[in-house]
Write an enzyme that holds these catalytic residues in place. Structure first.
Site, PDB file in Angstrom:
ATOM      1  N   ASP A  76      37.882  42.180  33.827  1.00 56.84           N
ATOM      2  CA  ASP A  76      36.778  42.905  33.193  1.00 56.84           C
ATOM      3  C   ASP A  76      35.426  42.305  33.566  1.00 56.84           C
ATOM      4  O   ASP A  76      34.435  43.022  33.692  1.00 56.84           O
ATOM      5  CB  ASP A  76      36.954  42.996  31.677  1.00 56.84           C
ATOM      6  CG  ASP A  76      37.160  41.662  30.995  1.00 56.84           C
ATOM      7  OD1 ASP A  76      37.266  40.631  31.696  1.00 56.84           O
ATOM      8  OD2 ASP A  76      37.229  41.628  29.756  1.00 56.84           O
ATOM      9  N   CYS A  77      35.373  40.982  33.770  1.00 57.10           N
ATOM     10  CA  CYS A  77      34.124  40.363  34.228  1.00 57.10           C
ATOM     11  C   CYS A  77      33.787  40.836  35.640  1.00 57.10           C
ATOM     12  O   CYS A  77      32.614  41.086  35.961  1.00 57.10           O
ATOM     13  CB  CYS A  77      34.250  38.847  34.194  1.00 57.10           C
ATOM     14  SG  CYS A  77      34.539  38.181  32.536  1.00 57.10           S
TER      15      CYS A  77
END
Length: 738
Positions: free
Chosen positions: A484-485
Site C-alpha cells: 500500500d505504501c
C-alpha cells in the site's frame, strides 16, 4: 530541551545510508536549547497530559509540533469559521476550513519534505530495548539521565488505574506488558516500592494477584529466560535447526509472515545458545519480586503453556501444545550432545548468517523494533566487541520518539505513509498557488525515498522478495517493500507528473514507475487480494501452529482490504497515464481485486480492517478502491451495502465513532457513550463520497462536515482523541480531515 533533527547522519563511523539519510528523524537533548518561555510551554504540555491521561490516552505529539511551528514562525492568518445550528454549510465556509488545515499541515513539513510523526502505542516495545542495553552494559552510555527520566515518564503515564500496563495505550492490563514495564522501571533505577504514585508496588501487586510472572505469554517467557528470571526449559521450543529445513516442506521459513519470521530468527539463535545474561544482584531481587513461589522451586516444564487469561487472545489447541512439547522432548536432548551438537552448531551459523543479511540490507534498522532489539542482542552474544553490534547501536536513535508523555520506542517510522497520504490530501485541496513549495518538497522526498535495488545477492535464498521500485513504510534505508505504501507513493508521483514542473519539480522517470508496477502485480494472490510485504499463498492451516498467545493471524502472510484498495487506485491512474505498459495484466489485476472485495464483504456491508479501527477504516478503503474501478451505487451491490452500513452508524452529532474492541471482537463496537471520533468521521465521510451519496442525499455528508468544521482549533489543527489505528499515527488527526 529536546530537539528533532531531520536527515542527520551525525559523525558515527558505524552508520551509513543509501540516500544521505533522507527521511531520518532523530531526537537530541540539548541543555542549552530553548528559552524559558518555551521550556515552560513544554512542562505545561506534560502536566496537562498527566492530568488528562485517563480521558485521552494517546499523546498529541506536541513537542516536535511546537518546535516546527516556532522555527517556521507559523501564525494562522485565515479566519476561523463555525457553522451555527440550522445553518447551511456554504462552499466558502468549507473552503475556508480546508485552507486553514492545509496551511497548518504545510507548516509541519520537515526540511527534507516528509512529515514527522509518532508511530508508537504498544507498551511492549520499550522494555526489551532497555533490557538489551542493560545486558550488554551500554544502558547509561546510550541513554544518559535525561533519557531515563523520559522513559520513566512514559511508563508512569501509561500505567492503568489497576496498577498494570496493557498491550497498548488504550488496552486493559495484561501480564506481558505489566511484567516487562515493571522490570524496565527497576533497571532504570526505581526501587521495589519506587516510582511515581507508587508505580512499582502497584505494578508488582497486579503481577502477583494474577498468578505471577510464570503466566507471562511465550514472547515474555523468552525475554525472562534471557534475563535469568525464567528458565529456557519452560519455553516453547525454538530450534535454530528450523533454518535448515528444505523449501519443499510445508513448514519452512520462506512460508512464514516476514515479521514473525524475523522475530523468531534471532530468538531461535538465543534459544539455541541457551543464552542467559550474567546474574546481577538486581536479577536476584527480581526473582523474588516477580514470582509467587521461591525461584528454585518452580517446575518450569509445567508452566510452559501457562498464560494469564488477560493475555490469551489466541488460545491454543491441545494438539499444538503436544507438538511443541514433542519437539522439545525429541530434539533438545540430542541436539545438545555429541555428535548431534554439530548440527546445532551448523544451525546457529546459518541462523546468524540470515541475521547479518537482514541487518545489512536494512542498514541495521531491521524490519521493525521487536526484531531490531533481538538481532542486536544476537550480534552482541556472537561478538560483544564486533562491528555488527556497533552498527546496531548507531541506529538506535531511529527508533526513539519523544512526546509530552515521555520517551517511547516506535515500531519504526511512518514517514512515507504519512507523506504520501498528506500529499494526496493537499493535492485534493487544489491550492497549488498557496502551497506550491510544500508540494515540491514532498515530491522530492518521494523521489529520493523510492527503493532503487533489490536486496543484495541471492535474495530469494534469504527469504526476501523483490523490492526494486517499491516504497517502504518509513524511509529508503529500511528497505522493506510494502504494497500500500508503494501504491500510495506511486499515485502521488502520477498526480504530480501532470503538474507544472516549475511548481512541483521534475517527474520521475517512467522506468521507475514500471518497477513500482512490477512490485504491485507480484503481490496479488489467486483470490484477487493483495498482500502487504511478500506474496501470500501458504496453506492457512499453518496458522494453527502460531505459538503466540497474544496475536492472531501472524504466522503466514495474508491479503488485506486496505492494500488491495490502494493498489486498485494507483493502477487505474497509471493505466490512464501510461496505457501502453502491461495494460492487460493491470486490467486483469483490477478485475480480480474487485471480485475479491465482493467475495469477502460481510453480510452487513462492511469489511474488516487490519491497519486501522476497523470496519469504518476498511469500508472507506474498499469504497475508494471500488469507485476507482468504476463501481457505483447504481451498478454495484457491494457499494450499496457498504454505504447503507455506514449510514446506519451515523451518530446524533453527525459523526462516527468505533472502538478498538472491534478489532478483537471482529464485530462493530461503538466508542463508549456512543461518542464520535473526528478521524473516523473523516474516513466515513470520504467513503460515502466515493459511494456517490452527494448526488443522492447530501444531508448526512453536511452533518458530518459540520462536526469537522466546528471542531477545528484556532490554529487550524484538530483535537487529539482516541486512537484510530492498529498502529497509531497521530498525524492523521489533521491529515484525514482535509
Amino acid at each position: 530541551m529536546w530537539k528533532l533533527k531531520i536527515a542527520d547522519g551525525g559523525n558515527n563511523p558505524y552508520i551509513y545510508s543509501t540516500n544521505n539519510f533522507v527521511g531520518r528523524q532523530i531526537w537530541e537533548f540539548d541543555p542549552d536549547y530553548g528559552i524559558p518561555e518555551e521550556r515552560a510551554e513544554v512542562e505545561a504540555a506534560r502536566e496537562n497530559y498527566w492530568k488528562n491521561r485517563f480521558q485521552v490516552r494517546p499523546s498529541s505529539d506536541l513537542l516536535w509540533r511546537m518546535q516546527f511551528l516556532k522555527e517556521k514562525r507559523f501564525k494562522q492568518t485565515i479566519r476561523q469559521v463555525k457553522v451555527e445550528n440550522e445553518e447551511e454549510i456554504t462552499y466558502e465556509t468549507a473552503t475556508t476550513a480546508m485552507r486553514r488545515a492545509a496551511h497548518f499541515f504545510s507548516a509541519l513539513q520537515a526540511s527534507d519534505g516528509h512529515w514527522p510523526a509518532e508511530n508508537a502505542g504498544p507498551l511492549f516495545l520499550l522494555p526489551p530495548l532497555v533490557m538489551c542495553l542493560y545486558i550488554t552494559g551500554h544502558l547509561e552510555t546510550v541513554f544518559p539521565e535525561e533519557y531515563s527520566k523520559e522513559m520513566l515518564r512514559f511508563i508512569y503515564c501509561h500505567q492503568n488505574e489497576d496498577g498494570g500496563w496493557g498491550l497498548h495505550v488504550e488496552a486493559h492490563s495484561n501480564m506481558h506488558c505489566t511484567v516487562l514495564n515493571y522490570i524496565c522501571m527497576r533497571i532504570l533505577g526505581e526501587g521495589p516500592d519506587g516510582g511515581k504514585d507508587n508505580a512499582c508496588s502497584r505494578g508488582r501487586k497486579w503481577i502477583l494477584d494474577h498468578g505471577g510472572a510464570v503466566s507471562i505469554p511465550t514472547w515474555g517467557k523468552a525475554w525472562l529466560s534471557i534475563l535469568g528470571l525464567f528458565d529456557w526449559t519452560g519455553c516453547k521450543s525454538m530450534p535454530p535447526e528450523f533454518w535448515l529445513l528444505p523449501s519443499f516442506l510445508p513448514l519452512q521459513p520462506a512460508k512464514m509472515w516476514c515479521y514473525f519470521r524475523l522475530v523468531y530468527m534471532p530468538m531461535s539463535y538465543l534459544y539455541g545458545k541457551r543464552f542467559v545474561a550474567p546474574i546481577s544482584p538486581l536479577i536476584l531481587q527480581l526473582r523474588e519480586e516477580l514470582h509467587t513461589q521461591p525461584y528454585n522451586e518452580i517446575n518450569w516444564k509445567k508452566v510452559r503453556h501457562l498464560c494469564a487469561k488477560e493475555d490469551l487472545y489466541f488460545p491454543h489447541l491441545l494438539i499444538q501444545d503436544l507438538v511443541w512439547d514433542s519437539i522439545y522432548i525429541f530434539t533438545e536432548p540430542f541436539l545438545t550432545r555429541w555428535p548431534f551438537n554439530k548440527l546445532r552448531k551448523k544451525a546457529l551459523e546459518i541462523t546468524m548468517k540470515h541475521i547479518h543479511y537482514e541487518d545489512e540490507n536494512s542498514r541495521y534498522i531491521d524490519i521493525a523494533c521487536v526484531e531490531k532489539v533481538l538481532c542486536m542482542l544476537a550480534c552482541w552474544v556472537e561478538d560483544p566487541y564486533g562491528d555488527y553490534f556497533k552498527k546496531h547501536l548507531a541506529r538506535l536513535p531511529d527508533y526513539i520518539w519523544i512526546g509530552e508523555d515521555g520517551i517511547k520506542m516506535q515500531t519504526f517510522g511512518s514517514q512515507l505513509w504519512d507523506t504520501s497520504l498528506g500529499l494526496e490530501a493537499l493535492l485534493a485541496c487544489k491550492l497549488t498557488d498557496e502551497i506550491g513549495p510544500t508540494l515540491m518538497k514532498g515530491h522530492d522526498y518521494l523521489n529520493k525515498s523510492q527503493v532503487r535495488d533489490n536486496p543484495s545477492g541471492d535474495f530469494r535464498s534469504m527469504y526476501r522478495h523483490i523490492c526494486k521500485g517499491s516504497w517502504t513504510f518509513s524511509d529508503q534505508d529500511q528497505g522493506w517493500q510494502v504494497s500500500d505504501c508503494t501504491a500510495e507513493g506511486l499515485k502521488c508521483c502520477l498526480l504530480l507528473s501532470v503538474m507544472p514542473p516549475e511548481i512541483v519539480g521534475g517527474k520521475i522517470e517512467p522506468e521507475r514507475l514500471y518497477d513500482a508496477i512490477n512490485v504491485l502485480l507480484s503481490l496479488q494472490s489467486k483470490n484477487g487480494g493483495i498482500s502487504a510485504w511478500e506474496p501470500a499463498g501458504t496453506s492457512k492451516w499453518l496458522e494453527l501452529l502460531n505459538p503466540s498467545e497474544l496475536f492472531e493471524d501472524v504466522f503466514i502472510e495474508q491479503q488485506y482490504v486496505e492494500c488491495t484498495a490502494s493498489a486498485i487506485d494507483a493502477l487505474v491512474l497509471f493505466k490512464k497515464l501510461h496505457p501502453g505498459h502491461r495494460k492487460q495484466e493491470i486490467e486483469n489485476f483490477i478485475r480480480k481485486a474487485v471480485q475479491y472485495f465482493e467475495d469477502i464483504q460481510r453480510p452487513d456491508g462492511s469489511w474488516y480492517g487490519n491497519w486501522g479501527i476497523c470496519f469504518t477504516y476498511a469500508t472507506w478503503f474498499a469504497l475508494r478502491g471500488l469507485a476507482a474501478a468504476g463501481k457505483t451505487y447504481h451498478n454495484c451491490l457491494a457499494v450499496r451495502k457498504a454505504a447503507n452500513f455506514l449510514l446506519k452508524l451515523q451518530l446524533d452529532d453527525g459523526g462516527w465513532g468505533e472502538s478498538y474492541i472491534s478489532c478483537l471482537a471482529k464485530k462493530f463496537t461503538p466508542l463508549e457513550g456512543n461518542r464520535s471520533n473526528l478521524v473516523q468521521t473523516a474516513w466515513t465521510l470520504m467513503g460515502l463520497l466515493h459511494s456517490g451519496l452527494a448526488e443522492r442525499d447530501p444531508t448526512p455528508l453536511h452533518r458530518a462536515a459540520k462536526l469537522l468544521i466546528n471542531s477545528q482549533k484556532e490554529d487550524g489543527d484538530f483535537p487529539q482523541q482516541r486512537n484510530c489505528w492498529s498502529f497509531p499515527e497521530d498525524l492523521y488527526d489533521t491529515l484525514s480531515k482535509l
